[in-house]
Write an enzyme that holds these catalytic residues in place. Structure first.
Site: not given
Ligand code: ATP
Ligand code: MG
Length: 137
Positions: A9, A49, A112, A115, A126
């Site tokens: 990211k 997303y 974070n 992804h 994806e």
């Molecule tokens: P990714 O899909 O990025 O690998 P993930 O599967 O761990 O991460 P998801 O639930 O798919 O998380 O959410 C996608 C992204 O949205 C996360 O990587 C994070 O940056 C953001 N995100 C998710 N939940 C939260 C939250 N509760 N607060 C803030 N940001 C969030």
């Molecule tokens: Mg995810």
């Protein structure tokens, strides 16, 4: 073998972490079989997303994902989806296990650093979102 999809990211690219993050993925046994740098438009990020549209963090997520360049990669290896998620660590870096990418490099839940696809089905969708089949291998 299985394929998964990874994004480094903007928060990580901006801090010169492309090499260190890719090294960790490779050391775990995953192979990079396709890779490129992109700067997403708002429309591209929103399409990627779409499942999170309407959630409280959605607008910030799109802003952060379009704030700079990203690296998109196709990773291949045994249990690639699960292995990548393990090396990444949990979404919230504060809860991530020691030695994971998010524990060591992520700034916050929103920034974070990486992804990774959450299932083989997500991985296929994806990968197809960012790569033509002739760009892989
Ligand atoms: P990714 O899909 O990025 O690998 P993930 O599967 O761990 O991460 P998801 O639930 O798919 O998380 O959410 C996608 C992204 O949205 C996360 O990587 C994070 O940056 C953001 N995100 C998710 N939940 C939260 C939250 N509760 N607060 C803030 N940001 C969030
Ligand atoms: Mg995810």
């Amino acid at each position: 073998v299985q394929r998964t999809f990874s994004i480094i990211k903007p928060d990580a690219v901006n801090r010169n972490l492309i090499g260190e993050i890719t090294a960790r993925l490779e050391k775990s046994g995953l192979s990079v079989i396709a890779s490129k740098m992109l700067h997403l438009t708002t429309e591209q990020a929103a399409g990627f997303y779409a499942e999170h549209e309407g959630k409280p963090f959605y607008e910030t997520l799109i802003t952060n994902m379009t704030a700079g360049s990203i690296i998109v990669q196709v990773l291949e290896g045994e249990d690639a989806v699960a292995k990548n998620r393990e090396v990444m660590g949990t979404t919230d870096p504060e809860k991530a296990a020691p030695g994971t990418i998010r524990k060591d490099f992520a700034v916050s839940m929103q920034k974070n650093s990486v992804h990774g696809s959450d299932s083989p089905e997500s991985a296929a969708r994806e990968i197809a979102y960012f790569f033509n089949e002739n760009e892989i291998y």
